[in-house]
Write an enzyme that holds these catalytic residues in place. Sequence first.
Site, PDB file in Angstrom:
ATOM      1  N   HIS A  92      -2.076  -7.923  -3.628  1.00 48.99           N
ATOM      2  CA  HIS A  92      -1.737  -8.654  -2.405  1.00 48.99           C
ATOM      3  C   HIS A  92      -2.141 -10.115  -2.603  1.00 48.99           C
ATOM      4  CE1 HIS A  92      -1.348  -5.152   0.490  1.00 48.99           C
ATOM      5  NE2 HIS A  92      -2.118  -4.560  -0.405  1.00 48.99           N
ATOM      6  N   ASP A 122       5.449  -8.794   1.542  1.00 44.65           N
ATOM      7  CA  ASP A 122       4.976  -7.597   2.244  1.00 44.65           C
ATOM      8  C   ASP A 122       5.711  -7.519   3.584  1.00 44.65           C
ATOM      9  OD1 ASP A 122       2.000  -5.844   2.156  1.00 44.65           O
ATOM     10  OD2 ASP A 122       3.262  -5.813   3.946  1.00 44.65           O
ATOM     11  N   HIS A 181      -0.431  -2.712  -6.954  1.00 43.44           N
ATOM     12  CA  HIS A 181       0.120  -3.948  -6.391  1.00 43.44           C
ATOM     13  C   HIS A 181      -1.013  -4.886  -6.029  1.00 43.44           C
ATOM     14  CE1 HIS A 181      -0.251  -0.907  -3.237  1.00 43.44           C
ATOM     15  NE2 HIS A 181      -0.545  -1.884  -2.401  1.00 43.44           N
TER      16      HIS A 181
HETATM   17  P1  5GP Z   1      -2.015  -0.672   0.256  1.00 41.12           P
HETATM   18  O1  5GP Z   1      -1.413   0.455  -0.545  1.00 41.12           O
HETATM   19  O2  5GP Z   1      -2.460  -1.810  -0.618  1.00 41.12           O
HETATM   20  O3  5GP Z   1      -3.093  -0.197   1.179  1.00 41.12           O
HETATM   21  O4  5GP Z   1      -0.887  -1.248   1.207  1.00 41.12           O
HETATM   22  C1  5GP Z   1       0.475  -1.222   0.877  1.00 41.12           C
HETATM   23  C2  5GP Z   1       1.177  -2.456   1.383  1.00 41.12           C
HETATM   24  O5  5GP Z   1       2.568  -2.303   1.116  1.00 41.12           O
HETATM   25  C3  5GP Z   1       1.040  -2.716   2.900  1.00 41.12           C
HETATM   26  O6  5GP Z   1       0.569  -4.040   3.110  1.00 41.12           O
HETATM   27  C4  5GP Z   1       2.449  -2.489   3.433  1.00 41.12           C
HETATM   28  O7  5GP Z   1       2.782  -3.371   4.492  1.00 41.12           O
HETATM   29  C5  5GP Z   1       3.317  -2.745   2.214  1.00 41.12           C
HETATM   30  N1  5GP Z   1       4.545  -1.946   2.238  1.00 41.12           N
HETATM   31  C6  5GP Z   1       4.644  -0.598   2.425  1.00 41.12           C
HETATM   32  N2  5GP Z   1       5.921  -0.206   2.376  1.00 41.12           N
HETATM   33  C7  5GP Z   1       6.662  -1.328   2.142  1.00 41.12           C
HETATM   34  C8  5GP Z   1       8.063  -1.549   1.998  1.00 41.12           C
HETATM   35  O8  5GP Z   1       8.889  -0.655   2.066  1.00 41.12           O
HETATM   36  N3  5GP Z   1       8.453  -2.841   1.762  1.00 41.12           N
HETATM   37  C9  5GP Z   1       7.554  -3.860   1.672  1.00 41.12           C
HETATM   38  N4  5GP Z   1       8.041  -5.094   1.443  1.00 41.12           N
HETATM   39  N5  5GP Z   1       6.226  -3.679   1.811  1.00 41.12           N
HETATM   40  C10 5GP Z   1       5.779  -2.427   2.053  1.00 41.12           C
END
Ligand code: 5GP
Length: 129
Positions: A95, A29, A93
């Site tokens: 975590h 992440d 995804h």
């Molecule tokens: P959620 O959708 O579960 O609320 O969060 C999405 C997660 O994806 C976040 O923890 C964010 O930091 C991560 N994230 C978003 N865009 C990118 C990216 O371009 N690259 C990476 N490696 N992680 C990402």
Amino acid sequence: MSSIFTKIINGEIPSYKVAENENFYAFLDINPNAKGHTLVVPKKEVNKLFDLEESLYNELMSFSRQIGLAIEKCIPCNRVGMAVIGLEVPHVHVHLIPLKKMEDIQFKKKEKLEPEEFEAIAKKIAENL
Ligand code: 5GP
């Protein structure tokens, strides 16, 4: 339009890759709760976890378990926590977050890492698979 994670899987956007197989891609992440915070993504672009077909859902859990065990081997923590949220990126995804304390699962305090550190962490987890 492809999700940002599909672009990562296809190599259009760079990532710190931890592991990949036919159906899944795991990478760090970019805004981690803790060092070693890893995302496991099915290559099939589905928005919500429970909309995955059951066999793919079970495979995702199994693949995530392998990555979680590798994280536990090489990242100092009390255990690896698991969360599925998806409010930011509408592509399933998992975590995997190395936890030392309860706050580490709360997505509030973030770690700032240099590219070299991301690279070293991804390599270390991959070597422990
Ligand atoms: P959620 O959708 O579960 O609320 O969060 C999405 C997660 O994806 C976040 O923890 C964010 O930091 C991560 N994230 C978003 N865009 C990118 C990216 O371009 N690259 C990476 N490696 N992680 C990402």
